[in-house]
Scaffold this motif. Structure first.
Motif, short mmCIF file in Angstrom:
data_model
loop_
_atom_site.label_atom_id
_atom_site.label_comp_id
_atom_site.label_asym_id
_atom_site.label_seq_id
_atom_site.Cartn_x
_atom_site.Cartn_y
_atom_site.Cartn_z
N THR A 136 49.56 34.39 39.50
CA THR A 136 51.00 34.10 39.41
C THR A 136 51.60 33.93 40.80
OG1 THR A 136 51.11 35.42 37.38
CG2 THR A 136 53.18 34.96 38.52
N TYR A 137 51.21 34.79 41.74
CA TYR A 137 51.73 34.68 43.11
C TYR A 137 51.33 33.35 43.73
CZ TYR A 137 52.17 35.47 48.11
OH TYR A 137 52.49 35.35 49.44
N ALA A 138 50.09 32.94 43.54
CA ALA A 138 49.63 31.68 44.11
C ALA A 138 50.43 30.50 43.57
CB ALA A 138 48.14 31.49 43.84
N LEU A 139 50.78 30.54 42.29
CA LEU A 139 51.57 29.47 41.70
C LEU A 139 53.00 29.46 42.23
CD1 LEU A 139 50.60 29.23 37.92
CD2 LEU A 139 50.77 27.35 39.52
N LEU A 140 53.62 30.64 42.25
CA LEU A 140 55.02 30.71 42.65
C LEU A 140 55.20 30.41 44.13
CD1 LEU A 140 56.15 33.89 40.66
CD2 LEU A 140 56.60 31.50 40.11
N SER A 141 54.32 30.92 44.97
CA SER A 141 54.49 30.73 46.42
C SER A 141 54.25 29.29 46.85
CB SER A 141 53.54 31.66 47.18
OG SER A 141 52.19 31.35 46.89
N SER A 142 53.39 28.58 46.15
CA SER A 142 53.07 27.21 46.53
C SER A 142 54.07 26.20 46.01
CB SER A 142 51.67 26.83 46.03
OG SER A 142 51.64 26.83 44.61
N LEU A 175 41.73 47.80 50.60
CA LEU A 175 42.34 47.42 51.88
C LEU A 175 43.70 48.09 52.05
CD1 LEU A 175 41.60 43.57 51.89
CD2 LEU A 175 40.35 45.35 53.14
N SER A 176 44.18 48.08 53.29
CA SER A 176 45.52 48.59 53.55
C SER A 176 46.56 47.59 53.03
CB SER A 176 45.73 48.82 55.04
OG SER A 176 45.65 47.59 55.75
N LYS A 177 47.79 48.05 52.90
CA LYS A 177 48.84 47.19 52.36
C LYS A 177 49.06 45.96 53.22
CE LYS A 177 53.63 47.22 50.79
NZ LYS A 177 54.88 48.00 50.60
N LYS A 178 49.05 46.12 54.53
CA LYS A 178 49.26 44.99 55.44
C LYS A 178 48.13 43.97 55.31
CE LYS A 178 50.17 43.93 60.30
NZ LYS A 178 50.31 44.50 61.66
N ASP A 179 46.89 44.45 55.21
CA ASP A 179 45.75 43.54 55.05
C ASP A 179 45.80 42.83 53.70
OD1 ASP A 179 44.86 44.23 57.54
OD2 ASP A 179 43.49 45.78 56.82
N LYS A 180 46.26 43.54 52.67
CA LYS A 180 46.39 42.92 51.36
C LYS A 180 47.40 41.76 51.40
CE LYS A 180 45.36 46.97 48.49
NZ LYS A 180 45.93 47.94 47.52
N GLU A 181 48.54 42.00 52.05
CA GLU A 181 49.56 40.95 52.12
C GLU A 181 49.04 39.73 52.86
OE1 GLU A 181 52.88 42.80 53.97
OE2 GLU A 181 53.49 43.93 52.19
N GLN A 182 48.33 39.95 53.96
CA GLN A 182 47.79 38.82 54.72
C GLN A 182 46.75 38.05 53.91
OE1 GLN A 182 48.92 37.68 57.67
NE2 GLN A 182 47.55 35.96 57.31
N GLN A 183 45.85 38.78 53.26
CA GLN A 183 44.82 38.11 52.47
C GLN A 183 45.44 37.38 51.28
OE1 GLN A 183 41.49 40.57 51.49
NE2 GLN A 183 40.46 39.01 50.27
N LEU A 184 46.51 37.93 50.74
CA LEU A 184 47.21 37.28 49.63
C LEU A 184 47.78 35.93 50.06
CD1 LEU A 184 47.73 38.07 46.68
CD2 LEU A 184 49.95 38.96 47.39
N LYS A 185 48.40 35.91 51.24
CA LYS A 185 48.95 34.65 51.75
C LYS A 185 47.83 33.63 52.01
CE LYS A 185 52.99 36.79 53.95
NZ LYS A 185 53.68 37.06 55.24
N THR A 331 53.56 21.93 52.44
CA THR A 331 54.77 22.75 52.56
C THR A 331 55.82 22.03 53.40
OG1 THR A 331 53.45 24.77 52.39
CG2 THR A 331 55.66 24.99 53.30
N SER A 332 55.38 21.32 54.42
CA SER A 332 56.33 20.53 55.22
C SER A 332 56.94 19.41 54.39
CB SER A 332 55.61 19.96 56.45
OG SER A 332 55.11 20.99 57.28
N PHE A 333 56.16 18.80 53.52
CA PHE A 333 56.73 17.80 52.61
C PHE A 333 57.79 18.43 51.71
CE2 PHE A 333 52.75 15.19 53.25
CZ PHE A 333 53.40 14.05 53.69
#
Length: 621
Positions: A136-142, A175-185, A331-333
């Motif tokens: 769901t995150y991958a769909l919404l963020s993109s 993983l730590s929360k910070k590493d999770k957020e980065q890997q998620l992005k 994303t620039s488009f």
């Protein structure tokens, strides 16, 4: 008036004006009401003096004047002020708009991100739930589909499983929360890149809009629409200017047209023109950016095809950056689509503030008024004055700048938005200035003129005409923003006290604290640190050196000590200990004293030895 009292009085006036306008069926924003209060106070015809305390009657008069002007829908001045307030409150440049959009998107995704990153080691069912949230995150963020679109969900799921199988969820959760957020992005960007690549290869991406084609069609269309509106408002400005000039040249025409609000109408279309030029400049910038993005996107797709095609296995370190780059370009488009939509909506919304022109001056009426009047465009006026130029020798104490003798001539900050500095205060007309005539530099500010005669008149007494322009802006408050005169009026009404809104309806020049640091000594220091002025210190050093001359240091290295390592041993420090013994005692006895007589002999041959004991008795001691 004290600061707190002034603030409370202005708030009361603004609130009362808003209530009375609402009672008449017209609701206005607090920012617009505050702007109108300022405009009424600035107008010298209303005779308000902010240096003295306003009485109750003064406040009632001020309220009634503001209400009257806000309810006068036939006045172009009100439409201009509304347009300025609207543009000031809604316009944002590229960086501001994109950063705000990013902030809003992050706020919407925050609950999903929190649910994913704050998950701990759970059962298998909970891991599957987190995996679905990642999809769901991958769909919404993109922005490449909706979670309700089954086809888009399938594509994202397949792409995610190819780069992040569900078996790796346990590693992700640890993983730590910070590493999770980065890997998620990173995962979201890689998935977007895979879907975009598949779309280019016609293997999916049916729900993804073709943004490059849409932008290539929408930008020229928006540009044409803006050009048409710009040409239309410029034509109105040329006509109004011609009518106003004819009023000054012909007294009969002045009597005929004096009842018409031509100046207010002229300022209205000039402000509309200025705002359209800002939007047009942004669209041109967006068109150049899209053109560059098209080239980069095609190149990125070609590199990916060369790296992926005809290979059974691919090292993820090779293609992941390529997929992420593809996602960034897309994303620039999307950003350009957002900007184009924003600019188009702004241009459409500005149209409502120009509707009063057709009501006050229908085409038939304008045509009849313009009979016998020559209408000149700004370009034609500039062409007529291209051969004229100010003679510098006629002015000893004035500095004039010309294109052929001044570096960065086009980048000079011209006052009054490039309008003639003489015609504003004298004629009340906004004529486009011609920099080729000469730019006057007065008190570190630059002024242009519409003719050589206007330049000579202004240069004779610049401060006088500058004050005339200020007085004209007091009569027509819309000129403050049109001519960019904020610095002339910021001291009259404290803007922070006029409203509680976050943004100013008239943007004051931005101020900030700044500082610079320079080297204390630019040249290398020449101080001799070994210098001593104290005689005794010099003597002490001399004695020290003299002692050193007699000291020698010897060192010896033997075969046994050669290449040996240093050893260290730690021992305990010996403990101090003591014991107590018996007491020593003594006694005093007489010293023996015994004498022998006759050892040397005598007259007789026989030695007679006599012993004499002189030792004292023990009891006498």
């Amino acid at each position: 008036m004290s600061g707190e009292r002034t603030q409370s009085v202005i708030k009361r006036i603004i609130r009362q004006v808003g209530l009375e306008c609402a009672a008449q069926g017209q609701s206005h924003s607090e920012t617009l009401v505050a702007f109108m209060v300022k405009a009424v106070v600035l107008d010298p015809r209303n005779d308000f003096n902010m240096d003295r305390i306003l009485t109750e009657n003064d406040m009632q008069d001020l309220i009634q004047l503001c209400v009257t002007r806000l309810l006068d829908t036939t006045n172009p001045s009100l439409s201009t002020i509304k347009m300025q307030v609207y543009f000031d409150m809604n316009y944002a440049n590229r960086d501001e708009l994109l950063s705000e959009q990013k902030r809003v998107l992050e706020g919407k995704l925050a609950p999903v991100v929190r649910a994913i990153t704050e998950s701990g080691p759970h059962a298998q069912e909970n891991m599957e739930n987190v995996y679905q949230k990642i999809i769901t995150y991958a769909l919404l963020s993109s922005g490449l589909g909706s979670p309700t679109d089954i086809e888009a969900v399938r594509e994202v799921t397949a792409a995610l499983q190819s780069v992040f199988p569900q078996t790796e969820m346990s590693t992700f959760i640890s993983l730590s929360k910070k590493d999770k957020e980065q890997q998620l992005k990173d995962l979201a960007m890689v998935i977007s890149g895979i879907r975009l690549y598949n779309k280019q290869c016609q293997k999916g991406g049916s729900s993804i809009d073709d943004l490059p084609d849409i932008l290539n069609e929408a930008i020229p269309s928006a540009t044409r629409t803006l050009d048409e509106r710009l040409h239309s408002c410029q034509l109105l400005a040329y006509r109004y200017t011609a009518l106003l000039e004819s009023m000054q040249e012909n007294p009969h025409r002045h009597f005929q047209l004096s009842s018409l609000k031509l100046k207010e109408a002229l300022f209205n279309v000039r402000q509309y023109e200025a705002f359209l030029c800002i939007l047009q400049s942004n669209i041109i910038t967006s068109a150049r950016e899209v053109e560059s993005l098209n080239v980069q996107f095609e190149a990125a797709v070609m590199v990916l095809k060369n790296a992926v095609e005809e290979k059974t296995s691919i090292e993820f370190k090779e293609v992941f950056p390529l997929f992420m780059e593809l996602s960034n370009l897309w994303t620039s488009f999307q950003d350009e689509m957002l900007l184009l939509s924003f600019l188009t909506n702004m241009a459409n919304d500005l149209q409502q503030f120009l509707e009063i022109q057709s009501q006050l001056f229908p085409e038939e009426m304008l045509t009849s008024l313009l009979e016998g009047v020559t209408v000149k465009s700004d370009e034609e006026r500039i062409k007529e004055t291209m051969g004229t130029k100010v003679s510098v020798s006629d002015f000893k104490n004035q500095e004039w700048l010309f294109p052929e003798t001044t570096d960065n001539f086009d980048q000079l900050l011209i006052q009054y938005h490039g309008f003639c500095a003489h015609s504003i205060g004298v004629k009340g007309i906004t004529l486009q200035g011609n920099p080729a005539i000469g730019i006057l530099k007065h008190k570190e500010k630059y002024y242009v003129f519409s003719s050589k005669e206007a330049a000579y008149l202004f240069a004779q007494n610049p401060d006088k005409f500058i004050q005339l322009n200020v007085e004209k802006a007091k009569q027509y408050a819309e000129l403050i923003q049109l001519l960019e005169l904020h610095h002339q009026f910021e001291y009259l009404v404290p803007h922070a006290q006029a409203r509680n809104a976050n943004r100013s309806s008239l943007k004051l020049p931005q101020k900030r604290d700044s500082g610079s640091q320079t080297d204390t000594h630019i040249l290398p220091p020449t101080i001799v640190t070994s210098y001593e002025w104290n005689e005794w210190e010099l003597r002490r050093k001399a004695i020290k050196l003299a002692n050193l001359r007699r000291k020698l240091t010897h060192s010896t290295q033997t075969d046994l000590s050669h290449m040996r390592r240093e050893n260290f041993t730690q021992v305990y420090v010996p403990k101090d200990a003591s014991t107590q013994t018996k007491r020593d005692n003594s006694s005093n006895v007489p010293k023996p004293q015994i004498f022998l007589k006759g050892l040397r002999g005598g007259p007789s041959p026989t030695t007679h030895l006599i012993t004499v004991d002189l030792t004292r008795p023990l009891d006498e001691t």
